[in-house]
Design an enzyme around this catalytic site. Sequence first.
Site, PDB file in Angstrom:
ATOM      1  N   ASN A   7       0.929  -1.027  -0.076  1.00 41.28           N
ATOM      2  CA  ASN A   7       0.129   0.145   0.129  1.00 41.28           C
ATOM      3  C   ASN A   7       0.780   1.275   0.103  1.00 41.28           C
ATOM      4  O   ASN A   7       1.440   1.508   1.163  1.00 41.28           O
ATOM      5  CB  ASN A   7      -0.849   0.032   1.269  1.00 41.28           C
ATOM      6  N   LYS A  14       3.577   1.041   3.152  1.00 43.37           N
ATOM      7  CA  LYS A  14       2.941  -0.018   4.076  1.00 43.37           C
ATOM      8  C   LYS A  14       3.051  -1.492   3.217  1.00 43.37           C
ATOM      9  O   LYS A  14       2.593  -1.844   2.294  1.00 43.37           O
ATOM     10  CB  LYS A  14       1.684   0.104   4.301  1.00 43.37           C
ATOM     11  N   ARG A  91      -2.763  -2.162  -3.120  1.00 40.87           N
ATOM     12  CA  ARG A  91      -4.062  -1.370  -2.977  1.00 40.87           C
ATOM     13  C   ARG A  91      -3.999  -0.224  -4.040  1.00 40.87           C
ATOM     14  O   ARG A  91      -3.040   0.510  -4.032  1.00 40.87           O
ATOM     15  CB  ARG A  91      -4.038  -0.808  -1.287  1.00 40.87           C
ATOM     16  N   HIS A 180     -13.041   3.077   0.658  1.00 42.96           N
ATOM     17  CA  HIS A 180     -13.146   2.433   1.619  1.00 42.96           C
ATOM     18  C   HIS A 180     -13.835   0.720   1.206  1.00 42.96           C
ATOM     19  O   HIS A 180     -14.226   0.143   2.011  1.00 42.96           O
ATOM     20  CB  HIS A 180     -13.735   2.626   3.011  1.00 42.96           C
ATOM     21  N   HIS A 208     -17.648   2.391   8.769  1.00 46.24           N
ATOM     22  CA  HIS A 208     -15.860   2.582   8.460  1.00 46.24           C
ATOM     23  C   HIS A 208     -15.924   3.914   9.301  1.00 46.24           C
ATOM     24  O   HIS A 208     -15.908   5.102   8.560  1.00 46.24           O
ATOM     25  CB  HIS A 208     -15.497   2.443   7.259  1.00 46.24           C
ATOM     26  N   LEU A 209     -15.667   3.838  10.586  1.00 44.88           N
ATOM     27  CA  LEU A 209     -15.378   5.143  11.274  1.00 44.88           C
ATOM     28  C   LEU A 209     -13.695   5.420  11.766  1.00 44.88           C
ATOM     29  O   LEU A 209     -13.472   4.679  12.877  1.00 44.88           O
ATOM     30  CB  LEU A 209     -16.194   5.309  12.515  1.00 44.88           C
ATOM     31  N   GLY A 210     -13.072   5.844  10.936  1.00 45.33           N
ATOM     32  CA  GLY A 210     -11.568   6.242  11.354  1.00 45.33           C
ATOM     33  C   GLY A 210     -11.411   7.452  11.027  1.00 45.33           C
ATOM     34  O   GLY A 210     -12.353   8.326  11.018  1.00 45.33           O
ATOM     35  N   ASN A 211     -10.224   7.746  10.888  1.00 44.28           N
ATOM     36  CA  ASN A 211      -9.735   9.384  10.589  1.00 44.28           C
ATOM     37  C   ASN A 211     -10.801   9.740   9.286  1.00 44.28           C
ATOM     38  O   ASN A 211     -11.420  10.683   9.274  1.00 44.28           O
ATOM     39  CB  ASN A 211      -8.065   9.629  10.004  1.00 44.28           C
ATOM     40  N   ARG A 241     -11.783  16.326   7.613  1.00 42.71           N
ATOM     41  CA  ARG A 241     -12.458  16.604   6.601  1.00 42.71           C
ATOM     42  C   ARG A 241     -13.862  17.072   6.980  1.00 42.71           C
ATOM     43  O   ARG A 241     -14.536  16.422   7.894  1.00 42.71           O
ATOM     44  CB  ARG A 241     -12.662  15.436   5.726  1.00 42.71           C
ATOM     45  N   ARG A 285      -9.494  10.244  20.879  1.00 40.38           N
ATOM     46  CA  ARG A 285      -8.953   9.917  22.161  1.00 40.38           C
ATOM     47  C   ARG A 285      -8.733  11.314  22.878  1.00 40.38           C
ATOM     48  O   ARG A 285      -9.174  11.477  24.063  1.00 40.38           O
ATOM     49  CB  ARG A 285      -7.545   8.909  22.288  1.00 40.38           C
ATOM     50  N   ILE A 332     -12.367   4.168  15.383  1.00 33.14           N
ATOM     51  CA  ILE A 332     -13.393   4.806  16.319  1.00 33.14           C
ATOM     52  C   ILE A 332     -14.395   3.684  16.497  1.00 33.14           C
ATOM     53  O   ILE A 332     -14.828   3.171  17.529  1.00 33.14           O
ATOM     54  CB  ILE A 332     -13.993   6.130  15.686  1.00 33.14           C
ATOM     55  N   GLU A 385      -8.037  -4.510   5.761  1.00 27.14           N
ATOM     56  CA  GLU A 385      -8.074  -4.716   4.348  1.00 27.14           C
ATOM     57  C   GLU A 385      -7.051  -5.343   3.703  1.00 27.14           C
ATOM     58  O   GLU A 385      -7.165  -5.898   2.689  1.00 27.14           O
ATOM     59  CB  GLU A 385      -7.923  -3.050   4.062  1.00 27.14           C
TER      60      GLU A 385
HETATM   61  P1  ADP Z   1      -7.320   6.013   9.424  1.00 27.80           P
HETATM   62  O1  ADP Z   1      -6.765   4.527   9.123  1.00 27.80           O
HETATM   63  O2  ADP Z   1      -8.279   6.456   8.787  1.00 27.80           O
HETATM   64  O3  ADP Z   1      -6.086   6.799   9.621  1.00 27.80           O
HETATM   65  P2  ADP Z   1      -8.048   4.727  12.101  1.00 27.80           P
HETATM   66  O4  ADP Z   1      -8.979   3.720  11.708  1.00 27.80           O
HETATM   67  O5  ADP Z   1      -6.562   4.045  12.431  1.00 27.80           O
HETATM   68  O6  ADP Z   1      -7.705   5.711  11.152  1.00 27.80           O
HETATM   69  O7  ADP Z   1      -8.800   5.552  13.099  1.00 27.80           O
HETATM   70  C1  ADP Z   1      -8.291   6.548  13.892  1.00 27.80           C
HETATM   71  C2  ADP Z   1      -9.289   7.034  14.831  1.00 27.80           C
HETATM   72  O8  ADP Z   1      -9.362   5.898  15.885  1.00 27.80           O
HETATM   73  C3  ADP Z   1      -8.799   8.262  15.764  1.00 27.80           C
HETATM   74  O9  ADP Z   1      -9.625   9.158  15.952  1.00 27.80           O
HETATM   75  C4  ADP Z   1      -8.542   7.639  17.050  1.00 27.80           C
HETATM   76  O10 ADP Z   1      -8.725   8.308  18.283  1.00 27.80           O
HETATM   77  C5  ADP Z   1      -9.413   6.497  17.072  1.00 27.80           C
HETATM   78  N1  ADP Z   1      -9.056   5.339  18.036  1.00 27.80           N
HETATM   79  C6  ADP Z   1      -7.934   4.417  17.856  1.00 27.80           C
HETATM   80  N2  ADP Z   1      -7.930   3.620  18.746  1.00 27.80           N
HETATM   81  C7  ADP Z   1      -8.721   4.017  19.910  1.00 27.80           C
HETATM   82  C8  ADP Z   1      -9.005   3.700  21.115  1.00 27.80           C
HETATM   83  N3  ADP Z   1      -8.446   2.726  21.694  1.00 27.80           N
HETATM   84  N4  ADP Z   1     -10.220   4.324  21.667  1.00 27.80           N
HETATM   85  C9  ADP Z   1     -10.742   5.427  21.070  1.00 27.80           C
HETATM   86  N5  ADP Z   1     -10.533   5.823  19.893  1.00 27.80           N
HETATM   87  C10 ADP Z   1      -9.755   5.150  19.292  1.00 27.80           C
END
Ligand code: ADP
Length: 398
Positions: A7, A14, A91, A180, A208-211, A241, A285, A332, A385
């Site tokens: 990736n 990665k 990817r 995603h 899918h709740l990440g950054n 975003r 966090r 998240i 993934e």
């Molecule tokens: P991306 O891959 O899109 O960069 P991730 O899937 O790694 O993102 O998600 C990052 C988000 O997940 C951040 O907002 C982080 O705070 C939250 N997160 C990761 N681990 C934890 C945890 N143990 N508790 C709460 N939130 C978390």
Amino acid sequence: MKVLVINTGSSSLKYQLMDMDGEILLAKGLCERIGFYDSVHKYYGKDNYKSKTVKHLKNHLDALEDMLSYLVNRDYGVIENINEIDAIGHRVVHGGEKFSKSVIIDGDVLKGIRDCIDLAPLHNPANIIGIEACMHEMPNKPMVAVFDTAFHQTIPIHAFIYAIPYELYEKYGIRKYGFHGTSHRYVSKRAAKILNKSLDKINIVSCHLGNGASICAIKGGKSVETSMGFTPLSGLAMGTRSGSIDPALISYIMEKMDMTAEETTNYLNRESGVLGISGISSDFRDLLKASEKGNKRAKLAIEIFAYRVKKYISEYIGVLNGIDVLIFTAGIGENNALVRQLITHNMEYMGIKLDLEKNEQARGIERNVSKNDANVQILVIPTNEELEIARECINILS
Ligand code: ADP
């Protein structure tokens, strides 16, 4: 069969090497700051071996050579020589309308990925560099491209066309593509396995709740709607975003802030979302800690994030005429019990009933967190993934 998953980003690479006979992760790593004098290579190998090395990785080819030297290292490597790698999965972010599934990479495919650069100017060039570096370093190895957009190519036309003149779609390919896809596909397949149901027969909303964050409505294993659009900027409020906003705001912001179109796009991509609302951080966090200490804007950012997710879930339940499964995944979704609670609060009328105790316990592991009498199964499923890409490689090559 050993599959190497690659990736590449503009300055990162990665990788994961997997033995697909037992789906075992053999080694993984990350090269960052490629092109800088202080590039960083983090490697995780045999017997929990971990290392972090700062060195000058001139370009992606350099990073790839460095990666291979780690993988075959006598002490901490996991293979004796490169020939043990049977296939490489890449990817690729954007496959436009050209690629609706994963494909074996050849000259035509590479050209097709190049043709999509206009749609993903930041991502596809980096992906191509990764592919070319592998071709150079490991010629004749079968390689497969797995596209983030491919899973969403089943979205029907009434859902992917924007309400702007139709010629823009015909001339410039302006439409919803969605992203995603590899993650949404992986967790939806896992959900069917966990519940012992046939994927063809269930309706799923996957969050899918990440950054970066997106929601997907999945009917019988196929994506029928998703919250990201022509670019990954639309839909939910995300880490940095904005998600969807009134489109007239763009020119308004440009004028008020005296910014160019490019600066405004950057502003909406990098300085908005929960970072922009809270003024503190894009990381949940940090937001949770600040909110617990009484910071009102951190609390507001979390509430806005959850409210948007809730709205999309409700909309997609309508699109699907009811759902069987609601999935939470990514950083998240997998780890943040409070956000899951806020999102699912007051959704009983839609069959969504969260078990608060199970919800508190679910952190980074597969878990059903719905009440026993709920109509909708709420699942927390860590996404993977890379594994999905490796599986695609096996499927395509066999
Ligand atoms: P991306 O891959 O899109 O960069 P991730 O899937 O790694 O993102 O998600 C990052 C988000 O997940 C951040 O907002 C982080 O705070 C939250 N997160 C990761 N681990 C934890 C945890 N143990 N508790 C709460 N939130 C978390």
